[in-house]
Scaffold this active site. Structure first.
Site, PDB file in Angstrom:
ATOM      1  N   GLU A  74       1.381  -1.622   0.573  1.00 24.52           N
ATOM      2  CA  GLU A  74       2.551  -2.288  -0.138  1.00 24.52           C
ATOM      3  C   GLU A  74       3.958  -1.959   0.505  1.00 24.52           C
ATOM      4  O   GLU A  74       4.085  -0.638   0.544  1.00 24.52           O
ATOM      5  CB  GLU A  74       2.274  -1.923  -1.729  1.00 24.52           C
ATOM      6  CG  GLU A  74       3.128  -2.685  -2.475  1.00 24.52           C
ATOM      7  CD  GLU A  74       3.182  -2.118  -3.938  1.00 24.52           C
ATOM      8  OE1 GLU A  74       2.446  -1.282  -4.521  1.00 24.52           O
ATOM      9  OE2 GLU A  74       4.123  -2.380  -4.834  1.00 24.52           O
ATOM     10  N   ARG A  79      -9.636   9.498  -1.337  1.00 23.88           N
ATOM     11  CA  ARG A  79      -8.273   9.511  -0.698  1.00 23.88           C
ATOM     12  C   ARG A  79      -8.453  10.852   0.089  1.00 23.88           C
ATOM     13  O   ARG A  79      -9.065  11.864  -0.301  1.00 23.88           O
ATOM     14  CB  ARG A  79      -7.306   9.446  -1.984  1.00 23.88           C
ATOM     15  CG  ARG A  79      -6.954   8.155  -2.607  1.00 23.88           C
ATOM     16  CD  ARG A  79      -6.138   8.645  -3.907  1.00 23.88           C
ATOM     17  NE  ARG A  79      -4.778   8.564  -3.368  1.00 23.88           N
ATOM     18  CZ  ARG A  79      -4.148   7.193  -3.006  1.00 23.88           C
ATOM     19  NH1 ARG A  79      -4.422   6.177  -3.403  1.00 23.88           N
ATOM     20  NH2 ARG A  79      -2.940   7.190  -2.619  1.00 23.88           N
ATOM     21  N   LYS A 139       3.586   8.105  -2.759  1.00 21.08           N
ATOM     22  CA  LYS A 139       4.729   7.290  -2.473  1.00 21.08           C
ATOM     23  C   LYS A 139       5.814   7.567  -3.540  1.00 21.08           C
ATOM     24  O   LYS A 139       7.207   7.795  -3.169  1.00 21.08           O
ATOM     25  CB  LYS A 139       4.613   5.925  -2.268  1.00 21.08           C
ATOM     26  CG  LYS A 139       4.082   5.758  -0.794  1.00 21.08           C
ATOM     27  CD  LYS A 139       4.386   3.979  -0.692  1.00 21.08           C
ATOM     28  CE  LYS A 139       2.919   3.409  -1.197  1.00 21.08           C
ATOM     29  NZ  LYS A 139       2.887   1.992  -0.604  1.00 21.08           N
TER      30      LYS A 139
HETATM   31  P1  ATP Z   1       0.530   5.566  -3.624  1.00 20.72           P
HETATM   32  O1  ATP Z   1      -0.494   5.762  -4.591  1.00 20.72           O
HETATM   33  O2  ATP Z   1       1.146   6.665  -2.982  1.00 20.72           O
HETATM   34  O3  ATP Z   1       1.752   4.913  -4.036  1.00 20.72           O
HETATM   35  P2  ATP Z   1      -0.803   3.756  -2.443  1.00 20.72           P
HETATM   36  O4  ATP Z   1      -2.296   3.606  -2.389  1.00 20.72           O
HETATM   37  O5  ATP Z   1      -0.228   2.835  -3.582  1.00 20.72           O
HETATM   38  O6  ATP Z   1      -0.108   4.767  -2.473  1.00 20.72           O
HETATM   39  P3  ATP Z   1      -0.478   1.576  -0.504  1.00 20.72           P
HETATM   40  O7  ATP Z   1       0.612   1.035   0.171  1.00 20.72           O
HETATM   41  O8  ATP Z   1      -1.159   0.474  -1.632  1.00 20.72           O
HETATM   42  O9  ATP Z   1      -0.049   2.844  -1.056  1.00 20.72           O
HETATM   43  O10 ATP Z   1      -1.599   2.043   0.402  1.00 20.72           O
HETATM   44  C1  ATP Z   1      -2.339   1.224   1.543  1.00 20.72           C
HETATM   45  C2  ATP Z   1      -3.612   1.477   1.775  1.00 20.72           C
HETATM   46  O11 ATP Z   1      -3.608   2.933   2.083  1.00 20.72           O
HETATM   47  C3  ATP Z   1      -4.557   1.226   0.510  1.00 20.72           C
HETATM   48  O12 ATP Z   1      -5.696   0.846   0.916  1.00 20.72           O
HETATM   49  C4  ATP Z   1      -4.681   2.886   0.059  1.00 20.72           C
HETATM   50  O13 ATP Z   1      -6.085   2.898  -0.526  1.00 20.72           O
HETATM   51  C5  ATP Z   1      -4.626   3.643   1.287  1.00 20.72           C
HETATM   52  N1  ATP Z   1      -4.245   4.915   0.922  1.00 20.72           N
HETATM   53  C6  ATP Z   1      -3.106   5.391   0.292  1.00 20.72           C
HETATM   54  N2  ATP Z   1      -3.069   6.686   0.371  1.00 20.72           N
HETATM   55  C7  ATP Z   1      -4.044   7.270   0.898  1.00 20.72           C
HETATM   56  C8  ATP Z   1      -4.724   8.339   0.741  1.00 20.72           C
HETATM   57  N3  ATP Z   1      -4.064   9.524   0.360  1.00 20.72           N
HETATM   58  N4  ATP Z   1      -5.934   8.638   1.580  1.00 20.72           N
HETATM   59  C9  ATP Z   1      -6.586   7.551   1.950  1.00 20.72           C
HETATM   60  N5  ATP Z   1      -6.169   6.133   1.865  1.00 20.72           N
HETATM   61  C10 ATP Z   1      -4.872   5.890   1.238  1.00 20.72           C
HETATM   62 MG    MG Z   2      -1.374   0.703  -3.906  1.00 18.76          MG
END
Ligand code: ATP
Ligand code: MG
Length: 559
Positions: A31, A257, A267
């Site tokens: 995102e 994760r 984030k």
């Molecule tokens: P946050 O929870 O920090 O806002 P997010 O998962 O919403 O992070 P996205 O931009 O949606 O952030 O993430 C893009 C991709 O990266 C998604 O498929 C998500 O599952 C993966 N991702 C994000 N954080 C992690 C992590 N700590 N370990 C593995 N994959 C991750």
């Molecule tokens: Mg997300």
């Protein structure tokens, strides 16, 4: 389990063997509401790595369904960071917003089939109707409204007739489902907000759940890999795919994760840290962001190595030690980083029997680990700088460095003997007066007498003054905020130490960011982007002590 043998690769291997797909298509779906961090790197390496190994491709897809939080700045930065990490999506760059028209048609399709309805309840009322983990939800009074009425209202939602929050479109699934995600989830909401890519075209936007699986199907994604928090969304993902005229059926698989100790990978938290000025920005070298790591001198190969060490599994409580990331960085840099001399806390050393005004070049190995790295020449002379803590006036027994009356080795230079420590009025040592043995050029005694240890040094004449920034973990505790206190209370007050007046080999003045070197005995360092030849500034990437490897060894010897 060895890398390459995880459950996702097993699924892919089986699907290809059974002929369910000719090739693997994955996607990395950030995102655009922040910068990428080391957690994202796990997802990137997996999504791009699997098709590299099995044949196929990975799409770069922006999940841009929330116009209020998303910005162009983030899109550009994310693309740059994925490229820097070493991956290429070719022509397959997509945005969920590319599919808005199709998604809208599919929403109408659901309404016409009796599988979705416009709900007039407020967000608060919807929440109150939703029930809990132990109690079923209650039907909205609008659930049974005729499809034609919902269709009319949905079209008027799109036309901008209603204010934000007035109505939503919900999938009609099961308010009594044990899975709350299946209790008639909202799939469209009104947002009178301009979108970075579609501008003013829309005032209704699909939710993440309505956009994601359908985007996968439109793009032909075979394996939609996401993190465990989406496991409970999978029934909804599958329900939507089943109830829509999609061109193919993608499948979602969830893995754990990455959680890293002594930092945060949310984030929201990282954004807060930047906005509240707790760090200098997204690329502060203490940040777990890819930009922070890059600025700190971490090469992309090291991040890929690190991810290769991680388990791809469904275990949710895995906290990975920051020390393991440092280990991967160190291992990589050990092979590639040229060795240099850098004195962080200089102490002047004068060789009294070395001719004044003269000097000589001595050969120094560029990397003892790499015979092809060759040698460079370092200037030796009468006035040198050594590390202040390499001198002790009254040392313990096993101190093989500089102390009055004992011979010590200046690596690649000569054997020297400290004759006297000069002190200032406060008693602090400000200079060492030494003698050298001219027969020991290169640091070896021809008579084979034993001198242990080897110290780094630079000459006063051919060294440059620099600022060096040392980093420690951002948080002082492994799980920041875990004790229930404020997260910020756990920040490490010593996460950055700035040293000025350091002395580096002259050749380092013009080094560019990304050119990480080892300062012998001190660690790995790279120039910061603000560095100039006149005012060099270096960041310490990692120190030399590998606490992770040590702990591994200890554990192995115990078992
Ligand atoms: P946050 O929870 O920090 O806002 P997010 O998962 O919403 O992070 P996205 O931009 O949606 O952030 O993430 C893009 C991709 O990266 C998604 O498929 C998500 O599952 C993966 N991702 C994000 N954080 C992690 C992590 N700590 N370990 C593995 N994959 C991750
Ligand atoms: Mg997300």
């Amino acid at each position: 389990m060895s890398a390459g043998d995880d459950f996702i690769r097993a699924v892919v291997r089986a699907d290809l063997a059974a002929g369910r797909h000719d090739e693997v298509v994955t996607r990395f779906p950030p995102e655009p509401n922040g910068y990428l961090h080391i957690g994202h790197a796990k997802s990137i390496c997996l999504n791009f790595g699997v098709p590299q190994e099995f044949g196929g491709r990975c799409h770069m897809r922006f999940d841009d369904t929330n116009p209020t939080k998303e910005e162009h700045e983030f899109i550009e930065a994310i693309l740059e960071d994925v490229r820097w990490l070493g991956f290429d999506w070719g022509s397959h760059l997509y945005f969920a917003s590319d599919h808005f028209e199709r998604l809208y048609e599919w929403a109408e399709h659901l309404i016409q089939a009796g599988d979705a309805y416009v709900d007039d309840l407020s967000a608060e009322e919807i929440r109150a109707h939703r029930g809990t983990l132990t109690e079923p939800g209650r039907d909205s009074p609008y659930r049974t409204r005729p499809a034609a009425e919902s269709l009319d209202l949905f079209r008027r939602m799109r036309a901008g007739e209603f204010p934000e929050g007035a109505r939503v479109l919900r999938a009609k699934i099961d308010m009594a489902s044990g899975n709350i995600n299946m209790r008639d989830p909202v799939i469209y909401r009104i947002l009178h907000a301009a979108h970075p890519r579609t501008g003013e075209d829309w005032c209704i936007y699909p939710t993440y759940d309505f956009a994601h699986g359908q985007s996968d199907a439109i793009e032909g994604v075979t394996h939609s890999l996401c993190t465990l928090e989406f496991e409970d969304h999978r029934p909804l993902y599958d329900w939507l795919i089943e109830h829509l005229p999609v061109p193919m059926v993608p499948r979602q698989y969830e893995f754990s994760r990455l959680n890293l100790s002594h930092t945060v990978l949310s984030k929201r938290r990282l954004t807060q840290m930047v906005e509240e000025g707790r760090v200098d920005g997204w690329d502060d070298p203490r940040m777990p962001t890819l930009r922070g790591l890059r600025r700190r001198g971490v090469p992309p190969e090291a991040i890929r190595d690190f991810v290769g060490l991680l388990a791809i599994s469904k275990t949710s409580d895995n906290l990975v030690e920051q020390a393991m990331l440092d280990h991967a960085v160190r291992e990589r840099l050990n092979k590639t980083a040229p060795r240099r001399f850098g004195v962080l806390r200089p102490l002047k050393l004068t060789i009294e029997n070395y001719p004044e005004g003269e000097g000589e070049w001595v050969d120094a190995l560029n990397n003892p680990e790499d015979p092809d790295a060759g040698t460079r020449q370092v200037r030796f002379g009468r006035t040198l700088y050594v590390e202040a803590d390499d001198f002790m006036e009254d040392p313990p027994k096993k101190f093989f460095r500089l102390t009055p009356g004992r011979e010590a080795r200046l690596r690649y230079g000569y054997l020297v003997t400290c004759q006297e420590a000069v002190k200032d009025s406060s008693g602090a040592v400000i200079e060492l007066r030494c003698t050298y043995d001219p027969e020991t050029r290169g640091g070896q005694a021809p008579d084979g007498r034993k001198v242990r240890g080897a110290l780094h040094w630079v000459s006063a004449q051919d060294s440059v003054e620099a600022e060096v920034r040392l980093y420690d973990s951002l948080f002082a505790t492994p799980l920041p905020g875990a004790d229930g206190g404020a997260l910020w209370d756990d920040l490490n007050p010593a996460s950055r130490t700035v040293l000025t007046g350091c002395r580096l080999e002259a050749g380092l003045a013009g080094a560019a960011p990304g050119e990480t070197v080892q300062f012998e005995r001190q660690g790995y360092f790279c120039p910061d982007p603000v560095s100039t030849p006149d005012a060099p500034v270096f960041n310490r990437t990692v120190g030399l002590r590998d606490s992770w490897a040590r702990a591994q060894k200890r554990a192995a010897s115990k078992s």
